[in-house]
Design an enzyme around this catalytic site. Structure first.
Site, PDB file in Angstrom:
ATOM      1  N   ASP A 204       0.823  -1.215   0.000  1.00 44.73           N
ATOM      2  CA  ASP A 204       0.000   0.000   0.000  1.00 44.73           C
ATOM      3  C   ASP A 204       0.855   1.262   0.000  1.00 44.73           C
ATOM      4  OD1 ASP A 204      -2.528   1.301   0.036  1.00 44.73           O
ATOM      5  OD2 ASP A 204      -2.363   1.642   2.183  1.00 44.73           O
ATOM      6  N   SER A 228      -6.899   5.386   0.059  1.00 43.33           N
ATOM      7  CA  SER A 228      -7.080   4.149  -0.703  1.00 43.33           C
ATOM      8  C   SER A 228      -8.561   3.777  -0.715  1.00 43.33           C
ATOM      9  CB  SER A 228      -6.271   3.013  -0.074  1.00 43.33           C
ATOM     10  OG  SER A 228      -4.894   3.326  -0.062  1.00 43.33           O
ATOM     11  N   GLN A 278      -4.567  -0.910  -7.524  1.00 44.34           N
ATOM     12  CA  GLN A 278      -5.244  -0.106  -6.502  1.00 44.34           C
ATOM     13  C   GLN A 278      -5.883   1.118  -7.144  1.00 44.34           C
ATOM     14  OE1 GLN A 278      -3.371   2.812  -3.530  1.00 44.34           O
ATOM     15  NE2 GLN A 278      -3.609   0.990  -2.266  1.00 44.34           N
TER      16      GLN A 278
END
Length: 288
Positions: A204, A228, A278
């Site tokens: 991440d 996110s 993502q």
């Protein structure tokens, strides 16, 4: 003295509360919300604890629904959706204050052989040929923006060595792509599940920034609201998260207040060990 990796392993060591129910804590580092990679890593730990050890994770797909509160524990509830002959499927919901903050589906598979191919790793300098974090701090942090300086000055469990530092000091519009060597900053136990969860945690990092390069800004820009939204990961081949992995990232698109980024993780030998995708919220704050 405890290291940042010791602290990471501690937060990944969830407390079992009941059958399929676990509790995770957050580091008290002054963040206003829980780091997304922490929730992904902890959710994967919870799912893994309900799966036989001979079935490593091969994919996960998660959605962030609310910002996590670092001041209170996170409860992880595992739904044992399916136990098949080759594949095992789990769903995990992370809960705080009575509401879901994150949900994730994960799939585990017995080790099998099969066809093999991969895209080659790009030709980039090896991590030993790049400035270490200590050298970066000494040479560049004195002239870096305050937000960047605070980010790099923290003792962190994941060491980063960017191949190109231009975006840290420039506000020019750049190609939305970067290569970053990553690894745990201290040795990890010889447990492949720990390495998968640590890599999920690290995956991440830096992704949202990549989608902002094309706009001459960064996640530290106070004019932006960034977070996110979802996160997917596929594990292709065995690896160690405490050995250098090259994170190759590019952002094909930003639109609708969202930025999309892809990532590929290679080991030093050039083996593709994992892939990531993502989408993140990128909202320009109103001046009102």
């Amino acid at each position: 003295m405890r290291s940042a990796v010791d602290d990471l392993l501690s937060i990944l060591d969830l407390e079992p509360l009941e059958h399929n129910l676990f509790r995770g804590m957050s580091p008290q580092a002054g963040w206003q919300r829980v780091f997304g990679g922490q929730v992904i890593g902890q959710a994967l730990v919870a799912a893994s604890r309900t799966v036989p050890e001979d079935r490593p994770v091969h994919s996960l797909h998660g959605y962030f629904m609310r910002p996590g509160d670092p001041a209170v524990p996170i409860i992880y509830e595992v739904d044992r959706i399916r136990d098949g002959g080759s594949f095992t499927t789990r769903r995990v919901v992370a809960i705080q204050h009575g509401h879901a903050i994150f949900s994730m589906s994960a799939s585990f598979q017995v080790v099998e052989g099969g066809l093999e191919h991969q895209v080659d790793m790009p030709d980039v300098p090896m991590p030993e040929d790049l400035p270490s974090e200590a050298e970066l701090k000494e040479k560049f942090l004195a002239v870096a923006p305050e937000s960047v300086r605070k980010y790099w000055e923290r003792d962190r469990p994941i060491e980063l060595r960017p191949v190109d530092l231009t975006h840290y000091f420039s506000r020019n519009k750049l190609t939305p792509a970067q290569n970053v060597w990553v690894r745990a900053s201290a040795p990890l136990p010889d447990d492949s599940r720990i390495h998968s969860c640590v890599l999920a945690y690290a995956s991440d990092m830096t992704l949202l920034d990549t989608s902002l390069f094309a706009h001459g800004t960064s996640v530290f820009d106070p004019k932006l609201q960034v977070a996110s939204l979802d996160h997917a990961m596929w594990f292709h081949r065995p690896f160690r998260a405490d050995e250098w992995l090259l994170y190759v990232e590019d952002s094909p698109s930003a639109s609708g207040a969202r930025g999309f980024t892809r990532g590929a993780l290679y080991d030093r030998a050039g083996r593709l060990v994992a892939s990531v995708a993502q989408e993140g919220l990128i909202r320009v704050r109103s001046n009102k």
